[in-house]
Design a protein around this motif. Structure first.
Motif, PDB file in Angstrom:
ATOM      1  N   SER A 102       9.352  -3.220  -9.038  1.00  0.00           N
ATOM      2  CA  SER A 102       7.889  -3.236  -8.916  1.00  0.00           C
ATOM      3  C   SER A 102       7.293  -4.605  -9.184  1.00  0.00           C
ATOM      4  O   SER A 102       6.129  -4.850  -8.838  1.00  0.00           O
ATOM      5  N   ALA A 105       6.310  -8.359  -5.121  1.00  0.00           N
ATOM      6  CA  ALA A 105       5.268  -7.933  -4.185  1.00  0.00           C
ATOM      7  C   ALA A 105       5.638  -8.251  -2.746  1.00  0.00           C
ATOM      8  O   ALA A 105       5.272  -7.514  -1.826  1.00  0.00           O
ATOM      9  N   PHE A 158       7.366  -6.104   2.664  1.00  0.00           N
ATOM     10  CA  PHE A 158       6.398  -5.770   1.625  1.00  0.00           C
ATOM     11  C   PHE A 158       6.082  -4.277   1.707  1.00  0.00           C
ATOM     12  O   PHE A 158       6.481  -3.582   2.661  1.00  0.00           O
ATOM     13  N   ASP A 162       0.350  -2.468  -0.461  1.00  0.00           N
ATOM     14  CA  ASP A 162       0.022  -3.783  -1.014  1.00  0.00           C
ATOM     15  C   ASP A 162      -0.602  -4.681   0.050  1.00  0.00           C
ATOM     16  O   ASP A 162      -1.565  -5.412  -0.222  1.00  0.00           O
ATOM     17  N   PHE A 185      -0.540 -12.353  -1.738  1.00  0.00           N
ATOM     18  CA  PHE A 185       0.365 -11.478  -2.463  1.00  0.00           C
ATOM     19  C   PHE A 185       0.624 -11.976  -3.879  1.00  0.00           C
ATOM     20  O   PHE A 185       1.066 -11.200  -4.739  1.00  0.00           O
ATOM     21  N   LEU A 188      -0.486  -9.983  -6.766  1.00  0.00           N
ATOM     22  CA  LEU A 188       0.150  -8.703  -7.075  1.00  0.00           C
ATOM     23  C   LEU A 188       1.497  -8.826  -7.773  1.00  0.00           C
ATOM     24  O   LEU A 188       1.933  -7.887  -8.426  1.00  0.00           O
TER      25      LEU A 188
END
Length: 240
Positions: A102, A105, A158, A162, A185, A188
């Motif tokens: 996780s 990103a 990705f 997201d 990104f 994130l």
């Protein structure tokens, strides 16, 4: 698998047969293969249809085509694969495994630039090291957070959610849409280049020559860095 392979294409009938053969051999299979066509005038759509791929149509422009494709994707993970780039046979598994973390990103494969007669090792190395020096020079505050600039021939991937949360590619970008996406990104999580090859065509290098090609790549990158976006496409002619 929950992976959509998204192929933005325009007049790619020359490149598609090799890609069709490679994608047919993938193991495991992706959820779908989706070609987003930007108004091709050749056999691109016919080849994709015969291969059993889904087809969407969009205004021409890779940023626009990627945005349209992600919005239409049925998989919850998306890889943007150029028509002249051949992935490893376990591509879908690599994507699933990488995005199971996780903290990541955005990720990509490592491009190996080659043609029918030779591998372009110098440009391959420049392409790799550019992912490090470009953010170090242009976005050092992102670099120290682990962000690397990934590019289209890297086969970036990705999570669909997201991508939508950062509003996707900047629609007006004619080139370097991937660099902007990396910066978005960065909000994130980390970006990562996976140490597995994708084989990408050397057609630009074959047309321009190695020195000119690398100069063009550097020049376009600097135009992007200094916000001179409208001039980028003028220095990056289309090659088919």
């Amino acid at each position: 698998m929950s992976v959509t392979i998204l192929i933005p294409a325009f007049n790619e009938e020359g490149a598609l047969p090799a890609l069709i053969e490679r994608l047919a051999a993938l193991d495991p299979k992706p959820a779908e293969i989706l070609l987003v066509d930007g108004g091709s005038e050749d056999a691109t759509i016919a080849l994709a249809r015969d291969a059993g791929w889904r087809i969407e149509k969009s205004d021409k422009g890779r940023a626009l085509q990627i945005n349209a494709g992600v919005a239409a994707a049925r998989g919850d993970k998306v890889v943007v694969l150029h028509a002249d780039t051949l992935p490893p046979l376990d591509m879908a598994r690599i994507i699933e495994d990488t995005l199971s973390d996780s903290r990541i990103a955005l990720a990509s494969f490592t491009p190996l630039i080659k043609g029918p007669d030779k591998t372009r090792w110098f440009t391959t190395f420049h392409n790799w090291i550019k992912t490090w020096y470009a953010p170090l020079l242009t976005r050092p505050h992102h670099f120290v957070r682990g962000v690397r600039l990934l590019f289209g021939d890297h086969a970036m991937f990705f999570r669909k959610a997201d991508f939508l949360s950062v509003d996707g590619c900047t629609p007006s970008d004619a080139v370097m849409e991937e660099a902007d996406l990396c910066v978005k990104f960065a909000q994130l999580g980390r970006t990562k280049m996976v140490p597995r090859w994708v084989e990408t065509s050397d057609r630009r290098i074959a047309e321009w020559g190695p020195l000119k090609a690398n100069w063009i790549y550097f020049k376009v990158g600097m135009l992007w860095t200094f916000g001179m976006r409208k001039r980028m496409a003028d220095h990056y002619p289309d090659i088919r």
